[in-house]
Design a protein around this motif. Structure first.
Motif, PDB file in Angstrom:
ATOM      1  N   SER A 182       0.832  -1.209   0.000  1.00 33.04           N
ATOM      2  CA  SER A 182       0.000   0.000   0.000  1.00 33.04           C
ATOM      3  C   SER A 182       0.870   1.264   0.000  1.00 33.04           C
ATOM      4  CB  SER A 182      -0.931   0.004   1.216  1.00 33.04           C
ATOM      5  OG  SER A 182      -0.202  -0.097   2.422  1.00 33.04           O
ATOM      6  N   THR A 216      -5.144   6.582  -2.082  1.00 33.52           N
ATOM      7  CA  THR A 216      -4.917   5.254  -2.653  1.00 33.52           C
ATOM      8  C   THR A 216      -4.289   4.318  -1.630  1.00 33.52           C
ATOM      9  OG1 THR A 216      -4.566   6.249  -4.844  1.00 33.52           O
ATOM     10  CG2 THR A 216      -3.808   3.987  -4.528  1.00 33.52           C
ATOM     11  N   LEU A 219      -6.878   3.335   1.078  1.00 35.32           N
ATOM     12  CA  LEU A 219      -7.870   2.363   0.604  1.00 35.32           C
ATOM     13  C   LEU A 219      -7.266   0.970   0.495  1.00 35.32           C
ATOM     14  CD1 LEU A 219      -9.673   4.484  -2.151  1.00 35.32           C
ATOM     15  CD2 LEU A 219     -10.528   3.880   0.126  1.00 35.32           C
ATOM     16  N   LEU A 220      -6.039   0.893  -0.023  1.00 35.14           N
ATOM     17  CA  LEU A 220      -5.377  -0.408  -0.137  1.00 35.14           C
ATOM     18  C   LEU A 220      -5.081  -1.002   1.243  1.00 35.14           C
ATOM     19  CD1 LEU A 220      -2.848   0.118  -3.073  1.00 35.14           C
ATOM     20  CD2 LEU A 220      -4.872  -1.341  -3.065  1.00 35.14           C
ATOM     21  N   GLN A 221      -4.618  -0.165   2.159  1.00 42.27           N
ATOM     22  CA  GLN A 221      -4.307  -0.633   3.514  1.00 42.27           C
ATOM     23  C   GLN A 221      -5.559  -1.119   4.214  1.00 42.27           C
ATOM     24  OE1 GLN A 221      -1.062  -0.725   5.010  1.00 42.27           O
ATOM     25  NE2 GLN A 221      -2.259  -2.084   6.316  1.00 42.27           N
ATOM     26  N   THR A 222      -6.662  -0.388   4.034  1.00 42.14           N
ATOM     27  CA  THR A 222      -7.933  -0.796   4.619  1.00 42.14           C
ATOM     28  C   THR A 222      -8.397  -2.144   4.075  1.00 42.14           C
ATOM     29  OG1 THR A 222      -8.589   1.532   4.885  1.00 42.14           O
ATOM     30  CG2 THR A 222     -10.338  -0.127   5.010  1.00 42.14           C
ATOM     31  N   LYS A 223      -8.224  -2.303   2.759  1.00 38.56           N
ATOM     32  CA  LYS A 223      -8.608  -3.565   2.128  1.00 38.56           C
ATOM     33  C   LYS A 223      -7.752  -4.721   2.631  1.00 38.56           C
ATOM     34  CE  LYS A 223      -9.314  -5.666  -2.430  1.00 38.56           C
ATOM     35  NZ  LYS A 223      -9.209  -5.456  -3.905  1.00 38.56           N
ATOM     36  N   GLU A 224      -6.443  -4.468   2.799  1.00 33.62           N
ATOM     37  CA  GLU A 224      -5.532  -5.506   3.304  1.00 33.62           C
ATOM     38  C   GLU A 224      -5.878  -5.889   4.729  1.00 33.62           C
ATOM     39  OE1 GLU A 224      -1.613  -4.028   2.866  1.00 33.62           O
ATOM     40  OE2 GLU A 224      -1.625  -4.084   0.678  1.00 33.62           O
ATOM     41  N   ASP A 225      -6.252  -4.905   5.553  1.00 32.47           N
ATOM     42  CA  ASP A 225      -6.572  -5.166   6.952  1.00 32.47           C
ATOM     43  C   ASP A 225      -7.845  -6.000   7.095  1.00 32.47           C
ATOM     44  OD1 ASP A 225      -4.368  -3.737   7.696  1.00 32.47           O
ATOM     45  OD2 ASP A 225      -5.469  -1.873   8.118  1.00 32.47           O
ATOM     46  N   LYS A 226      -8.782  -5.821   6.138  1.00 30.87           N
ATOM     47  CA  LYS A 226     -10.049  -6.553   6.208  1.00 30.87           C
ATOM     48  C   LYS A 226      -9.923  -7.986   5.687  1.00 30.87           C
ATOM     49  CE  LYS A 226     -13.105  -2.550   5.850  1.00 30.87           C
ATOM     50  NZ  LYS A 226     -14.133  -1.864   5.054  1.00 30.87           N
ATOM     51  N   SER A 227      -8.941  -8.197   4.823  1.00 26.06           N
ATOM     52  CA  SER A 227      -8.785  -9.522   4.212  1.00 26.06           C
ATOM     53  C   SER A 227      -7.970 -10.458   5.087  1.00 26.06           C
ATOM     54  CB  SER A 227      -8.098  -9.377   2.851  1.00 26.06           C
ATOM     55  OG  SER A 227      -6.816  -8.817   2.984  1.00 26.06           O
TER      56      SER A 227
END
Length: 227
Positions: A182, A216, A219-227
């Motif tokens: 990210s 950007t 958003l990527l970090q948030t997506k990584e944290d949720k996955s």
């Protein structure tokens, strides 16, 4: 105590030397734009913000409005607010005699030393940070003085490419912080966006590029944290 002082001086020494062209450029640019030697030196002593100083000098030379000057320098220096917020939890319980000086010395360079989880923890680490920051402050003012002298006796130094030192220092500070995808993508998006905005001569391209990169990365970090 002596070890902390010595280490603070030695760790900051490469950055103290690297900022030499930047400081010389700042001092000489001030002189060449009508500042007195005292005014140029006081700016480094009191403001102590390299990129904001350079922009402020050029804007003041162009006689822009006070509001424009304040807004522009605020935007450029806003990152220091983020630096302060980043280390807030490490400093909130410290006495004002530590928080005040370290806040003043919290440049991009000192912040680069703040990522360790034990930074600012304990008196020795506080001394280390204070010595490192103070040495950079002294170096910046010394190089500014050299620039003031050079600006009075040498031809226009802005044509020597000294401003590349600014980009080189920031690149050196950013690269060690790229530890995940990210952050890498955020840097790439910011860089490419800035190149585009520079091409189309967008006045607030720097701010827009920074916001795009941060958004950007978030958003990527948030997506990584949720996955």
């Amino acid at each position: 105590m002596k070890i902390a002082i010595k280490k603070g001086l030695l760790d900051m020494l490469p950055l103290n030397l690297a900022v030499l062209p930047w400081g010389i450029l700042c001092g000489s640019l001030a002189i060449q734009n009508g500042f007195s030697a005292l005014e140029a030196q006081l700016m480094s002593l009191l403001v102590f913000a390299g990129s904001a100083q350079l922009v402020a000098i050029e804007l003041m030379a162009k006689d822009v409005s006070f509001v424009t000057l304040v807004i522009t320098t605020f935007i450029i220096s806003a990152r220091h607010l983020l630096y302060g917020l980043s280390i807030r939890n490490k400093m909130i319980d410290k006495p004002l005699k530590w928080r005040g000086p370290i806040a003043f010395f919290l440049t991009d360079e000192l912040f680069a030393f703040s990522h360790h989880h034990r930074a600012y923890q304990g008196k020795l680490r506080l001394v280390y940070a204070l010595v490192a920051g103070a040495s950079f402050y002294l170096a910046w003012n010394l190089w500014t003085f050299f620039g003031i002298v050079a600006g009075q006796y040498l031809p226009d130094l802005t044509n020597l490419g000294l401003d590349f030192a600014i980009a080189a220092i920031f690149i050196a500070l950013v690269i060690p912080g790229i530890t995940n995808t990210s952050t890498l993508v955020a840097c790439i998006v910011s860089g490419l966006s800035m190149l585009y905005f520079k091409t189309v001569e967008f006045e607030f391209g720097l701010v827009a590029a920074a916001l795009l990169g941060m958004t950007t990365g978030y958003l990527l970090q948030t997506k990584e944290d949720k996955s």
